[in-house]
Design a protein around this motif. Structure first.
Motif, PDB file in Angstrom:
ATOM      1  N   LYS A 190      -7.401   3.324 -14.435  1.00 46.14           N
ATOM      2  CA  LYS A 190      -8.487   3.817 -13.598  1.00 46.14           C
ATOM      3  C   LYS A 190      -8.150   5.136 -12.896  1.00 46.14           C
ATOM      4  CE  LYS A 190     -11.546   1.953 -10.055  1.00 46.14           C
ATOM      5  NZ  LYS A 190     -11.833   0.794  -9.228  1.00 46.14           N
ATOM      6  N   TYR A 191      -6.882   5.339 -12.527  1.00 52.61           N
ATOM      7  CA  TYR A 191      -6.479   6.521 -11.781  1.00 52.61           C
ATOM      8  C   TYR A 191      -5.555   7.395 -12.621  1.00 52.61           C
ATOM      9  CZ  TYR A 191      -8.352   3.658  -8.054  1.00 52.61           C
ATOM     10  OH  TYR A 191      -9.182   2.879  -7.293  1.00 52.61           O
ATOM     11  N   ARG A 192      -5.482   8.683 -12.241  1.00 50.49           N
ATOM     12  CA  ARG A 192      -4.678   9.653 -12.982  1.00 50.49           C
ATOM     13  C   ARG A 192      -3.557  10.193 -12.106  1.00 50.49           C
ATOM     14  NH1 ARG A 192     -10.104  11.639 -13.863  1.00 50.49           N
ATOM     15  NH2 ARG A 192      -9.569  13.076 -12.218  1.00 50.49           N
ATOM     16  N   VAL A 193      -2.560  10.766 -12.733  1.00 48.13           N
ATOM     17  CA  VAL A 193      -1.460  11.417 -12.028  1.00 48.13           C
ATOM     18  C   VAL A 193      -2.040  12.536 -11.162  1.00 48.13           C
ATOM     19  CG1 VAL A 193       0.621  12.814 -12.348  1.00 48.13           C
ATOM     20  CG2 VAL A 193       0.215  10.831 -13.807  1.00 48.13           C
ATOM     21  N   ASP A 194      -1.480  12.708  -9.977  1.00 47.96           N
ATOM     22  CA  ASP A 194      -1.883  13.708  -8.981  1.00 47.96           C
ATOM     23  C   ASP A 194      -3.226  13.405  -8.318  1.00 47.96           C
ATOM     24  OD1 ASP A 194       0.442  15.153  -9.319  1.00 47.96           O
ATOM     25  OD2 ASP A 194      -0.443  16.508 -10.775  1.00 47.96           O
ATOM     26  N   GLU A 195      -3.703  12.190  -8.436  1.00 53.00           N
ATOM     27  CA  GLU A 195      -4.952  11.789  -7.790  1.00 53.00           C
ATOM     28  C   GLU A 195      -4.622  11.066  -6.478  1.00 53.00           C
ATOM     29  OE1 GLU A 195      -8.971   9.177  -8.759  1.00 53.00           O
ATOM     30  OE2 GLU A 195      -7.498   9.518 -10.322  1.00 53.00           O
ATOM     31  N   TRP A 196      -5.317  11.450  -5.391  1.00 61.27           N
ATOM     32  CA  TRP A 196      -5.156  10.768  -4.111  1.00 61.27           C
ATOM     33  C   TRP A 196      -6.000   9.495  -4.110  1.00 61.27           C
ATOM     34  CZ3 TRP A 196      -1.582  11.699  -0.527  1.00 61.27           C
ATOM     35  CH2 TRP A 196      -0.948  12.930  -0.533  1.00 61.27           C
ATOM     36  N   VAL A 197      -5.420   8.408  -3.597  1.00 63.03           N
ATOM     37  CA  VAL A 197      -6.073   7.108  -3.547  1.00 63.03           C
ATOM     38  C   VAL A 197      -5.775   6.458  -2.197  1.00 63.03           C
ATOM     39  CG1 VAL A 197      -5.980   6.716  -6.039  1.00 63.03           C
ATOM     40  CG2 VAL A 197      -4.079   5.971  -4.606  1.00 63.03           C
ATOM     41  N   LEU A 198      -6.346   5.301  -1.973  1.00 62.85           N
ATOM     42  CA  LEU A 198      -5.999   4.487  -0.818  1.00 62.85           C
ATOM     43  C   LEU A 198      -5.220   3.279  -1.320  1.00 62.85           C
ATOM     44  CD1 LEU A 198      -9.305   4.578   1.247  1.00 62.85           C
ATOM     45  CD2 LEU A 198      -7.169   5.780   1.718  1.00 62.85           C
ATOM     46  N   TYR A 199      -4.107   2.991  -0.664  1.00 58.97           N
ATOM     47  CA  TYR A 199      -3.233   1.882  -1.050  1.00 58.97           C
ATOM     48  C   TYR A 199      -3.345   0.766  -0.020  1.00 58.97           C
ATOM     49  CZ  TYR A 199       1.165  -0.720  -1.124  1.00 58.97           C
ATOM     50  OH  TYR A 199       2.102  -1.712  -1.131  1.00 58.97           O
ATOM     51  N   CYS A 200      -3.552  -0.449  -0.492  1.00 58.23           N
ATOM     52  CA  CYS A 200      -3.592  -1.635   0.363  1.00 58.23           C
ATOM     53  C   CYS A 200      -2.531  -2.608  -0.136  1.00 58.23           C
ATOM     54  CB  CYS A 200      -4.967  -2.284   0.316  1.00 58.23           C
ATOM     55  SG  CYS A 200      -5.089  -3.748   1.353  1.00 58.23           S
ATOM     56  N   PRO A 201      -1.499  -2.867   0.663  1.00 55.51           N
ATOM     57  CA  PRO A 201      -0.421  -3.754   0.202  1.00 55.51           C
ATOM     58  C   PRO A 201      -0.881  -5.185  -0.105  1.00 55.51           C
ATOM     59  CG  PRO A 201       0.139  -2.719   2.307  1.00 55.51           C
ATOM     60  CD  PRO A 201      -1.259  -2.332   1.979  1.00 55.51           C
TER      61      PRO A 201
END
Length: 67
Positions: free
Chosen positions: A2-13
Protein backbone atom coordinates in the motif's frame (compact mmCIF):
# COMPACT_ATOMS: atom_id res chain seq x y z
CA UNK A 1 2.01 -3.05 -0.92
CA UNK A 2 0.00 0.00 0.00
CA UNK A 3 2.84 2.44 0.78
CA UNK A 4 6.03 3.38 -1.08
CA UNK A 5 9.58 4.22 -0.04
CA UNK A 6 9.97 7.89 1.01
CA UNK A 7 6.26 8.22 1.77
CA UNK A 8 5.20 9.83 5.08
CA UNK A 9 2.61 7.83 7.04
CA UNK A 10 1.14 7.62 10.52
CA UNK A 11 2.35 4.73 12.69
CA UNK A 12 0.22 3.19 15.44
CA UNK A 13 2.00 0.57 17.56
CA UNK A 14 -1.25 -1.05 18.80
CA UNK A 15 -4.07 -0.33 16.34
CA UNK A 16 -6.22 -3.22 17.60
CA UNK A 17 -6.25 -2.08 21.24
CA UNK A 18 -9.10 0.37 21.91
CA UNK A 19 -7.10 2.41 24.44
CA UNK A 20 -4.17 2.99 22.03
CA UNK A 21 -5.75 2.96 18.58
CA UNK A 22 -5.67 6.77 18.27
CA UNK A 23 -2.02 7.10 19.32
CA UNK A 24 -0.25 7.77 16.02
CA UNK A 25 3.17 9.11 15.12
CA UNK A 26 4.54 10.49 11.86
CA UNK A 27 6.88 8.04 10.19
CA UNK A 28 8.78 7.73 6.94
CA UNK A 29 8.78 4.49 4.95
CA UNK A 30 12.43 3.53 4.43
CA UNK A 31 12.02 0.14 2.83
CA UNK A 32 9.35 -2.25 1.58
CA UNK A 33 10.25 -5.69 2.92
CA UNK A 34 9.23 -7.94 0.04
CA UNK A 35 11.10 -11.02 1.29
CA UNK A 36 10.26 -10.77 5.00
CA UNK A 37 7.56 -13.29 5.97
CA UNK A 38 6.34 -11.29 8.99
CA UNK A 39 7.09 -7.58 8.53
CA UNK A 40 5.97 -5.44 5.58
CA UNK A 41 7.92 -2.20 6.02
CA UNK A 42 10.91 -0.64 7.70
CA UNK A 43 10.08 2.86 8.95
CA UNK A 44 11.73 5.82 10.65
CA UNK A 45 9.59 7.18 13.51
CA UNK A 46 10.00 10.95 13.73
CA UNK A 47 9.08 11.32 17.43
CA UNK A 48 11.48 8.69 18.79
CA UNK A 49 14.04 8.95 15.96
CA UNK A 50 14.16 5.16 15.74
CA UNK A 51 14.00 2.71 12.87
CA UNK A 52 11.53 -0.14 13.22
CA UNK A 53 10.07 -2.99 11.18
CA UNK A 54 6.26 -2.94 11.14
CA UNK A 55 3.22 -4.64 9.62
CA UNK A 56 0.99 -2.85 7.14
CA UNK A 57 -2.03 -2.73 9.49
CA UNK A 58 0.01 -0.50 11.83
CA UNK A 59 0.35 2.24 9.18
CA UNK A 60 -2.22 4.82 8.12
CA UNK A 61 -2.25 7.48 5.40
CA UNK A 62 -1.08 10.89 6.46
CA UNK A 63 -3.88 13.46 6.05
CA UNK A 64 -2.98 15.95 3.33
CA UNK A 65 -3.42 18.87 5.75
CA UNK A 66 -0.31 17.80 7.73
CA UNK A 67 2.18 18.10 4.87
Amino acid sequence: MKYRVDEWVLYCPLPDVELFKDERHRALVLCVLQDDIFYDYEIYIEKTQKIKKVREHQLFPLPSSTY
